[in-house]
Design an enzyme around this catalytic site. Structure first.
Site, PDB file in Angstrom:
ATOM      1  N   ASN A 223      19.293  16.531  21.103  1.00  0.00           N
ATOM      2  CA  ASN A 223      19.201  16.437  22.564  1.00  0.00           C
ATOM      3  C   ASN A 223      20.119  17.477  23.214  1.00  0.00           C
ATOM      4  OD1 ASN A 223      18.317  14.802  24.899  1.00  0.00           O
ATOM      5  ND2 ASN A 223      20.461  14.182  25.089  1.00  0.00           N
ATOM      6  N   ASP A 292      17.089  13.964  36.430  1.00  0.00           N
ATOM      7  CA  ASP A 292      17.478  13.730  37.824  1.00  0.00           C
ATOM      8  C   ASP A 292      17.293  15.044  38.572  1.00  0.00           C
ATOM      9  OD1 ASP A 292      19.826  15.131  36.959  1.00  0.00           O
ATOM     10  OD2 ASP A 292      20.936  13.271  36.716  1.00  0.00           O
TER      11      ASP A 292
END
Ligand code: 9MR
Length: 380
Positions: A223, A292
């Site tokens: 990630n 986001d």
């Protein structure tokens, strides 16, 4: 506290109207929870995700019709807030602990493990048929301070012990782990400010092997952030890293693209799609793991900022949905004030705030960006 004025950008409605909206939201949300079928917890291909009956009222039902996960990062310290649990469970079919499974929380002293906060989130997810993404096993941030004093073989064995104990503890209950997080620097090489880099690139393969040995059915993910576009030193460096891991038989199954969108400088949806496709072509699934969209530096009125935020979310979620191997999208928090970007220290990374980066406002009302995501899932 930096986040003090939600009304600056989103005028508060009269109290009665707010309560009414919230009550109707709750009613439709709890109906969604009852109707949503559970999503299969593990498996390395999107086809392992079971479909839920269509229910246009919640993101989780919409995502299920596309055989995808839609997730949220949750923090136990918000659990006592009214509506937090209901909205999270009603809207999302995947949960990532925001901080509770990081090294400093799980193993604050050598060999002394503290799983309680993580257990609470896993139990909550199980109660509400949500998949769990474990986050994260090996990362240079939020690592316990005793680890930073180690080097060489001692550091390597502390890492293997930590990975093994964490994955074994939640064996069968955590579908997917971010095994190694943010190991790459902006230049595409291993980052200089990580204590693990001195172990050499083999530490990444070793961490994946240890995780796989501890729970062979867990999906294992690399990630990272700002690797979303299909070109650039960091994205290319991540591509080389995971290609090498995959080709040498290391048990890696997926790649997480965090997607903390900085609208001042962000790749186009086409570039994102091409990037997801090149990683998928390696035989890996891909996910957007921490999405986001900060609006503080966007030009215009509050309404214009929110309209642009909605468009950006729609474009990015649609890009993911056009890639069959893009199996999920997680939002990094539930309501705007709960976002890491509402902390003054972190918010500065995105320029002038407030940033209002998430799907729900301070009163748990869905924002225009919520509709952008829902429309993308509906294929609109
Ligand atoms: O949201 C997390 C915030 O509460 C912590 O203070 C911060 C500390 O490093 O980490 C935040 O989460 C990060 C995630 O674990 C990894 N990718 C970047 C996220 C935002 O910083």
């Amino acid at each position: 506290m930096w986040y003090t004025r939600p009304d600056v950008i989103h005028p508060a409605p009269r109290r009665f109207a707010a309560r009414l909206t919230l009550v109707s939201l709750m009613v439709s949300l709890s109906a969604c929870v009852r109707r949503s079928a559970p999503i299969a917890p593990t498996g390395h291909t999107p086809s392992s995700v079971a479909a839920a009956p269509p229910d246009l009222g919640s993101l989780r039902a919409l995502a299920s019709t596309q055989k995808r996960h839609v997730g949220v990062a949750l923090a136990t310290w918000h659990f006592s807030e009214p509506h937090y649990q209901e909205v999270a469970a009603a809207q999302f079919n995947s949960l990532t602990p925001e901080n509770e499974m990081k090294w400093e929380s799980v193993e604050p002293q050598p060999g002394q493990f503290s799983f309680r906060a993580g257990d609470a989130l896993v139990s909550f997810a199980e109660q509400h048929q949500m998949r769990v993404r474990g986050h994260t096993l090996v990362w240079h941030n939020q690592v316990a301070s005793w680890v930073k004093r180690l080097s060489g073989d001692q550091l390597h064995s502390a890492m293997i012990n930590h990975v093994t104990a964490s994955v074994e503890h939640w064996k069968g209950r955590i579908a997917q782990w971010d095994v190694v997080n943010e190991a790459i620097g902006d230049d595409g090489a291993l980052r200089q400010n990580s204590p693990f880099t001195a172990l050499g690139p083999g530490y990444i393969a070793d961490a994946f092997r240890a995780a796989h040995a501890a729970d062979p059915s867990a999906e294992l993910v690399y990630n990272d952030y700002e690797t979303e576009g299909d070109s650039g030193a960091k994205s290319d460096g991540m591509y080389r890293l995971v290609k090498e891991l995959k080709e040498s038989g290391v048990p890696i199954h997926g790649v997480g693209f965090q997607m903390h969108v900085d609208p001042r400088n962000w790749p186009s949806a086409d570039s994102i799609q091409r990037n997801l496709e090149r990683f998928a072509a390696l035989g890996l699934f891909v996910e957007l793991t921490e999405m986001d969209i900060a609006v503080g530096e966007l030009p215009g009125t509050p309404e214009e900022k929110f309209t642009r935020q909605k468009q950006i979310a729609h474009e990015i979620v649609s890009a993911c949905l056009r890639v069959p191997a893009c199996v999920g999208i997680t939002f990094w928090g539930l309501t705007d004030p709960q976002s890491w970007l509402s902390d003054e220290h972190w918010g500065r990374l995105r320029g002038r705030g407030p940033h209002f980066p998430l799907l729900f406002d301070a009163n748990y009302r869905p924002k225009p960006v919520f509709d952008g995501v829902a429309q993308a899932f509906r294929g609109e």
